[in-house]
Write an enzyme that holds these catalytic residues in place. Structure first.
Site, PDB file in Angstrom:
ATOM      1  CG  HIS A 644      -1.706   1.289   1.329  1.00 47.43           C
ATOM      2  ND1 HIS A 644      -2.671   1.612   0.407  1.00 47.43           N
ATOM      3  CD2 HIS A 644      -1.653   2.323   2.201  1.00 47.43           C
ATOM      4  CE1 HIS A 644      -3.187   2.792   0.719  1.00 47.43           C
ATOM      5  NE2 HIS A 644      -2.581   3.245   1.795  1.00 47.43           N
ATOM      6  CG  HIS A 697      -7.099  11.646   4.964  1.00 38.70           C
ATOM      7  ND1 HIS A 697      -6.770  11.093   3.738  1.00 38.70           N
ATOM      8  CD2 HIS A 697      -6.123  11.274   5.818  1.00 38.70           C
ATOM      9  CE1 HIS A 697      -5.632  10.423   3.859  1.00 38.70           C
ATOM     10  NE2 HIS A 697      -5.223  10.519   5.102  1.00 38.70           N
TER      11      HIS A 697
END
EC number: 2.1.1.14
Length: 758
Positions: A644, A697
């Site tokens: 990732h 986020h």
């Protein structure tokens, strides 16, 4: 000629992170603006006094920032994006917080400015925004107010100002494209005004930071330095300040500038001091950054004395920190739990100030007593070279025995993919998450109670097991295809592994600022790294026992662990990365033996580890990729390796991303509307990709239609049979309600696309 010493800047947050606490209290509405301003005032006064007491001759003023020093410079220049402006055009501290955070106690919320890494450090700055034809004016007098404060307290000071060309270099054009360098003549009058105000206050020297001079700048940017500094000369003496790398390649530009002094980073840079001394104008002051502002190691002052003594009396000299001490923790004396031997190897910001003072005194008056003092101070760091805590013969032998076969999987990707398809039999558009699930107050409390001895190991493991069980049940209920255990046992993705590997130590109070009010406490790599026992296997095996679906093993990769720690200085970064890779290679093997068939090795820091100069990129990328492969290549062909990465620029390192040879790469793409996939499409990236379909986020829950539209966009660039469906990043900072809803929508979007293919 008497040598003086100075620091380029000092940590702002305070010994007990007082600034962080005051900021967050103010943002939450629990304290007034005046209370916040008072905390700042107290911290500045304390830090100036501490530096002076430690023996610093000239203390920096202007290094303090309420959020970030680049943002402070934007306000100084009156550069406030329209969406963050006060209705009456005034600028106050809430303006600053709206730019940094998107919201403040007053004013309308608006999207925060972009944040990015400050050169190659782990500090982040707020990216200035530029528009064609914008106006600049002295809009925020924080620097001048702080100079007045410091002078009133009787300090000998040196104001610090971010230079105009580096400031423009660090910014971005918003809206219609134009050359931001064309704004130089518009910002110079504000700089002239500030320098005139400083001259009125009797200031002799101003530190003007131009770290862009260590980069390979385009010629037109280099050419801009001469007229810019021509415009700034004459009011005060200017110390042109560079750091983070060498300046030799730009020396012809630098030595022609109308400045009175130059600061060079002699720790990170490799400039030959004798050559530099010879090449600079004779009348210039030369400031040498000899004490490392970016690490925690005690300096070998005796070695520095020998290296610097030939320069004494050759020209005016200052000694300084290599860069601002912002990147170092504040005070080693606060560390009461460190082993005495290990502690004797360290120096934090205040100790670094004392090192500067000691070295300066010895060079100014080199008598036997002073040299003996230097030798005594340097003895622990010299003794470290032969310490058994540093050297592990087994690790060194294993490193030396690595062959090219150790870094290659047995079969190429196409053949591996075939065996993995047979093993896992996943549907088209397979769904998964990146690794972590919400870290609730309950989970954090459980870890803290265990760490502080209020909970025994058995009860702690029972508690963590319950949270893992809940995470697996949630994922089963949502219908995800590849599950994770949720990482309830992990505080931080680097700290967790560091705590389980030999060669690391941890501080109680070694906080450094990452951005705004966020502080991090990096582990310190003190010696050869090895893995005494399995780290993640117990939890992965337990999670897998709860479900028929595959559960991913989760590891933080070697380059990220290196980049987010304080590294040792006696071996190369390549050596450290490969030692970590060997330790984690054993973890991959143990996870496989425990029946884990999918293993994710996260490398979010791969790109940020790049050297500042492109000429040095290839060597770094070679060993960084090799370290990842050394970690992963022990896996069997039917074990699927995932990685990732979360950053916004792949174009220039696509070769290296492909060379990792991960079976699946998951990336952050939702905010760029899948544009990032262009890099993978242009490169014809051969392996599988999971482009993030929603931004973790934000607390906003994406609709099924929105996710579906993003996946269709992705399928225009990457064949659908090679696409995975996942969020942008881990879900640790989110709450469960929005996590459930967002993942349910994500799974539904994948199911709709599958149905179309039937």
């Amino acid at each position: 000629m008497t040598i003086l010493n100075h620091t380029l800047g000092f940590p702002r947050v305070g010994l007990k992170r007082e600034l962080k606490k005051a900021q967050e209290s103010y943002w939450a509405g629990n304290s007034t603006q005046e209370e916040l301003l008072n905390v700042g005032r107290e911290l500045r006064a304390r830090h100036w006094q501490q530096q002076q007491q430690a023996g610093v001759d000239l203390v920096p003023v202007g290094d303090f920032a309420w959020y970030d020093h680049v943002l402070t410079t934007s306000l100084l220049l009156g550069n406030v994006p329209e969406r963050h402006q006060n209705a009456d055009g005034s600028i106050d501290i809430d303006t600053l917080f709206r730019i940094g955070r998107g919201r403040a106690p007053t004013g309308k919320p608006a999207a925060a400015a972009e944040m990015t890494k400050w050169f190659n450090t782990n500090y982040h700055y707020m990216v200035p925004e530029f528009q064609q034809g914008q106006q600049f004016k002295l809009g925020w007098t924080q620097l001048l107010d702080e100079v007045d404060e410091a002078l009133a307290l009787g300090h000998k000071i040196k104001p610090v100002l971010l230079g105009p060309i580096t400031y423009l270099w660090l910014g971005k054009v918003k809206g219609e494209q134009f050359d931001r360098l064309s704004l130089l003549n518009d910002i110079l009058p504000v700089y002239q005004q500030v320098l005139a105000e400083l001259a009125k206050r009797g200031i002799e020297w101003v530190q003007i930071d131009e770290p862009a001079l260590v980069l390979e700048l385009p010629q037109e940017w280099l050419d801009a330095y001469q007229p810019a500094y021509q415009a700034l000369q004459g009011q005060v003496k200017l110390l042109l300040t560079t750091y983070f790398d060498s300046i030799g390649h730009n020396i012809d530009t630098i030595r022609a500038l109308p400045v009175q002094g130059l600061h060079v980073d002699v720790v990170a840079g490799h400039d030959d001091l004798a050559v530099l001394n010879k090449n600079l104008p004779k009348e210039w002051l030369l400031s040498l950054g000899v004490i490392n502002g970016r690490n925690v190691w005690r300096a070998d002052l005796s070695s520095w004395f020998e290296r610097l003594q030939p320069l004494v009396n050759s020209r005016p000299l200052w000694l300084g920190s290599s860069c601002s001490l912002l990147h170092s923790p504040i005070d080693l004396n606060e560390e009461t739990r460190l082993d005495a031997e290990v502690k004797s190897w360290f120096a934090f910001a205040l100790q670094k100030c004392a090192e500067l003072a000691l070295l300066t005194q010895a060079l100014n008056a080199p008598n036997d007593a002073k040299l003996a003092e230097l030798a005594a101070y340097s003895a622990p760091i010299r003794a470290r070279r032969s310490s058994s805590r540093v050297h592990n013969a087994q690790v060194e032998q294993r490193l030396a025995a690595i062959t090219s076969q150790d870094i290659e999987r047995q079969l190429p990707y196409e053949a591996r993919a075939e065996t993995q398809r047979k093993r896992f039999n996943l549907p088209a558009w397979p769904t998964t998450t990146i690794g972590s699930f919400p870290q609730t107050t309950e989970i954090r409390g459980l870890r803290l109670d265990f760490k502080q001895g209020r909970l025994d190991g058995k009860n702690y493991r029972t508690g963590i097991s319950e949270h893992i069980k809940q995470a697996i049940a949630e994922q089963e209920r949502l219908g995800l295809d590849v599950l994770v255990h949720g990482e309830a046992e992990r505080n931080d993705m680097v700290e967790y592994f560091g705590e389980h590997l030999d060669g690391f130590v941890f501080t109680q109070n070694g906080w450094v600022q990452s951005y705004g009010s966020r502080c991090v406490k990096p582990p310190v790599i003190i010696g050869d790294i090895s893995r005494p026992e399995a780290i993640t296997v117990e939890w992965a095996k337990y999670a897998q026992s709860l479900t028929e679906k595959p559960v991913k093993g989760m590891l933080t990769g070697p380059v990220t662990i290196l980049c987010w720690s304080f590294p040792r200085e006696d071996v190369s970064r390549e050596t450290i990365a490969k030692q970590i890779a060997l330790a984690l290679r054993d973890e991959v093997e143990d996870l496989e033996k425990a029946g884990i068939g999918i293993i994710q090795i996260d490398e979010p820091a791969l790109r940020e580890g790049l050297p500042l100069r492109r000429a040095d990129w290839q060597a770094y990328l070679q060993w960084a990729v090799d370290a990842f492969k050394l970690n992963a290549a022990v896996a069997q062909n039917d074990t699927q390796i995932h990685t990732h990465m979360c950053y916004c620029e792949f174009n220039d390192i696509m070769d290296s991303i492909a060379a990792l040879d991960a079976d699946v790469i998951t990336i952050e793409t939702s905010r760029s509307d899948m544009e990032l996939l262009e890099s993978f499409e242009d490169f014809a990236y051969p392996n599988e990709i999971g482009p993030g379909v929603y931004d973790i986020h934000s607390p906003n829950v994406p609709s099924v239609e929105w996710i579906e539209a993003l996946l269709r966009k992705a399928a225009q660039r990457i064949p659908a049979e090679r696409l995975w469906v996942n969020p942008d990043c881990g879900l640790k900072t989110r709450g469960w309600p929005e996590t459930r809803q967002a993942l349910a929508n994500m799974v539904l979007a994948a199911q709709r696309l599958r149905e179309e293919q039937i």
